[in-house]
Design a protein around this motif. Structure first.
Motif, PDB file in Angstrom:
ATOM      1  N   UNK A 124      -7.220  17.564  -7.972  1.00  0.00           N
ATOM      2  CA  UNK A 124      -7.461  18.985  -8.239  1.00  0.00           C
ATOM      3  C   UNK A 124      -6.435  19.535  -9.221  1.00  0.00           C
ATOM      4  N   UNK A 125      -5.180  19.182  -9.014  1.00  0.00           N
ATOM      5  CA  UNK A 125      -4.088  19.605  -9.894  1.00  0.00           C
ATOM      6  C   UNK A 125      -4.334  19.127 -11.332  1.00  0.00           C
ATOM      7  N   UNK A 126      -4.710  17.861 -11.472  1.00  0.00           N
ATOM      8  CA  UNK A 126      -4.849  17.256 -12.801  1.00  0.00           C
ATOM      9  C   UNK A 126      -6.064  17.757 -13.553  1.00  0.00           C
ATOM     10  N   UNK A 176      -7.623  25.440  -2.708  1.00  0.00           N
ATOM     11  CA  UNK A 176      -9.018  25.905  -2.782  1.00  0.00           C
ATOM     12  C   UNK A 176      -9.085  27.331  -3.317  1.00  0.00           C
ATOM     13  N   UNK A 177      -8.200  28.183  -2.843  1.00  0.00           N
ATOM     14  CA  UNK A 177      -8.172  29.570  -3.302  1.00  0.00           C
ATOM     15  C   UNK A 177      -7.874  29.658  -4.799  1.00  0.00           C
ATOM     16  N   UNK A 179      -5.478  33.474 -14.785  1.00  0.00           N
ATOM     17  CA  UNK A 179      -5.006  32.105 -14.942  1.00  0.00           C
ATOM     18  C   UNK A 179      -3.570  31.945 -14.447  1.00  0.00           C
ATOM     19  N   UNK A 180      -2.729  32.925 -14.752  1.00  0.00           N
ATOM     20  CA  UNK A 180      -1.333  32.869 -14.309  1.00  0.00           C
ATOM     21  C   UNK A 180      -1.254  32.883 -12.782  1.00  0.00           C
ATOM     22  N   UNK A 181      -1.997  33.780 -12.146  1.00  0.00           N
ATOM     23  CA  UNK A 181      -2.003  33.851 -10.678  1.00  0.00           C
ATOM     24  C   UNK A 181      -2.500  32.533 -10.087  1.00  0.00           C
ATOM     25  N   UNK A 186      -0.492  29.772  -7.474  1.00  0.00           N
ATOM     26  CA  UNK A 186      -1.055  29.402  -6.172  1.00  0.00           C
ATOM     27  C   UNK A 186      -1.339  27.902  -6.119  1.00  0.00           C
ATOM     28  N   UNK A 187      -1.914  27.353  -7.197  1.00  0.00           N
ATOM     29  CA  UNK A 187      -2.213  25.923  -7.259  1.00  0.00           C
ATOM     30  C   UNK A 187      -0.953  25.084  -7.089  1.00  0.00           C
TER      31      UNK A 187
END
Length: 401
Positions: free
Chosen positions: A233-235, A295-296, A311-313, A317-318
């Motif tokens: 998910x990160x990548x 997920x959020x 995108x910054x927010x 969170x990610x």
């Protein structure tokens, strides 16, 4: 406790902190090399127009190389002095980086990127080294400290690469990395102690023993799949971000994509805190929370294709979610078999970076076919996979402690 004993304990704590900071630096500088190429994808597309459709292979192959290096090189930390292994890999890494900087074609760059990925596993000698040096009661915090360095390297690599490429071109990014590694090697020679090998197994048996660890430890299997899904998910986000920002309505270059690394670095500060929480309360609760955060973040991303604020927010969170889960997973697997920490770490991190390569590969496929919404849905799918794997074994908690 006498004054001399107190002074001695304080001196030992200070010495340990210094070594952990050095190991964190080693991890960060080394692992950064597999992420320098992500904000450069638009530059590479312009440099190799005849092969533009294949530029997505550069980050994917680099992460596959890292997984291969984990499998083939990282277990040697149980068999040989980790300090020597770190120095040898730094020397070989410099050669691979020079090849990348001078690459005349995209296939040559892809081959050099594969070698860079293999050799960047220097970072995975540093993390089990920290677990070895720290007392058991401080192991989570020690791992968290070194992992914060590794995570900062992952995130700030994009910032550094974007800035250098903006003013000096993408090839200068790899040249600058060679200079940084030479300085790091000098510090390692002067400051890092030798490690104590914990195994006398021959290389082949050392590799085979990892399969036995997978079969023996259910917690290792569960942590590995959860970690792989989270890193996928990160990548998928980070491998496509530069392409999103290059198009409408942003029309931004690699510097802007790289600067998102600074935003994400705020999440790396959660790593030592996650380690302390795992030391005190156990890892499962924080992993559950981490999956929810990831997920959020993709829900936020799906709504932010044209919003820089969104995108910054989402990035914050990610990164908090992925990094907190990573520390919690590693703090528990290092307790499974203390004399095989490099091999346990190898099993986990091979799965982790295969997940990363899968995320980058899915991103390269989904982006041209389905756009940013497709990327966001795929990221949410990886978070769902992590949740399923983590929660399906909740009834067997005694096996997952």
């Amino acid at each position: 406790m006498s004054t001399s004993d107190t002074s001695s304990a304080a001196s030992a704590d200070q010495s340990l902190r210094g070594l952990l900071l050095l190991l964190a630096t080693i991890a960060g500088v080394a692992v950064a090399n597999i992420y320098y190429n992500q904000p450069l994808l638009d530059n590479l597309r312009q440099s190799f127009p005849g092969s533009a459709s294949w530029v997505g292979a550069v980050p994917a192959v680099t992460q596959l190389g890292y997984a291969a290096g984990m499998l083939l090189l990282a277990p040697l930390g149980d068999r040989f002095d980790r300090r020597l292994l770190i120095l040898l890999q730094i020397a070989a890494m410099c050669v691979a980086l020079v090849a990348a900087a001078a690459a005349p074609t995209l296939p040559v760059l892809i081959a050099a990127s594969l070698a860079i990925g293999v050799l960047a596993t220097i970072a995975q000698q540093a993390v089990p080294f920290a677990a070895e040096l720290a007392p058991p009661a401080q192991r989570g915090h020690a791992v968290g400290t070194v992992m914060s360095g590794l995570l900062l390297g992952i995130l700030l690599a994009r910032t550094a690469a974007g800035l250098v490429a903006e003013y000096f071109g993408w090839r200068a990014v790899f040249v600058a990395s060679v200079a940084a590694l030479i300085v790091l090697a000098m510090v390692v020679i002067l400051r890092l102690p030798k490690s104590k090998p914990t195994s006398t197994l021959a290389y082949g048996k050392l590799l085979v023993s990892m399969w036995h660890l997978v079969v023996e430890h259910r917690a290792l299997r569960e942590a590995s799949l959860t970690g792989a899904a989270m890193f996928a998910a990160f990548s998928i986000f980070w491998s496509v971000l530069a392409l999103l920002l290059a198009g409408a309505p942003f029309h931004l270059g690699p510097q802007a994509a790289g600067l998102f690394g600074i935003v994400g670095a705020a999440g790396a500060m959660a790593a030592p805190l996650a380690g302390k929480f795992s030391d005190r309360r156990g890892p499962r609760a924080i992993i559950t929370l981490s999956i929810v955060l990831v997920a959020l973040s993709f829900v936020v991303f799906a709504l932010s294709a044209k919003s820089m604020v969104g995108l910054v927010i989402g990035v914050i969170v990610l990164d908090v979610g992925v990094q907190a889960a990573q520390i919690s997973n590693q703090s528990r697997i290092y307790a499974l078999k203390p004399d095989a920490r490099s091999r346990v770490n190898t099993v986990y991190m091979v799965a982790y970076f295969i997940g990363g390569a899968l995320g980058s590969g899915v991103g390269a496929f989904v982006w041209p076919a389905f756009g940013w919404i497709g990327v966001s849905v795929a990221g949410l799918g990886f978070a769902a996979l992590a949740a399923w794997n983590h929660l399906r074994l909740a009834a067997g908690r005694e096996a997952l402690s």
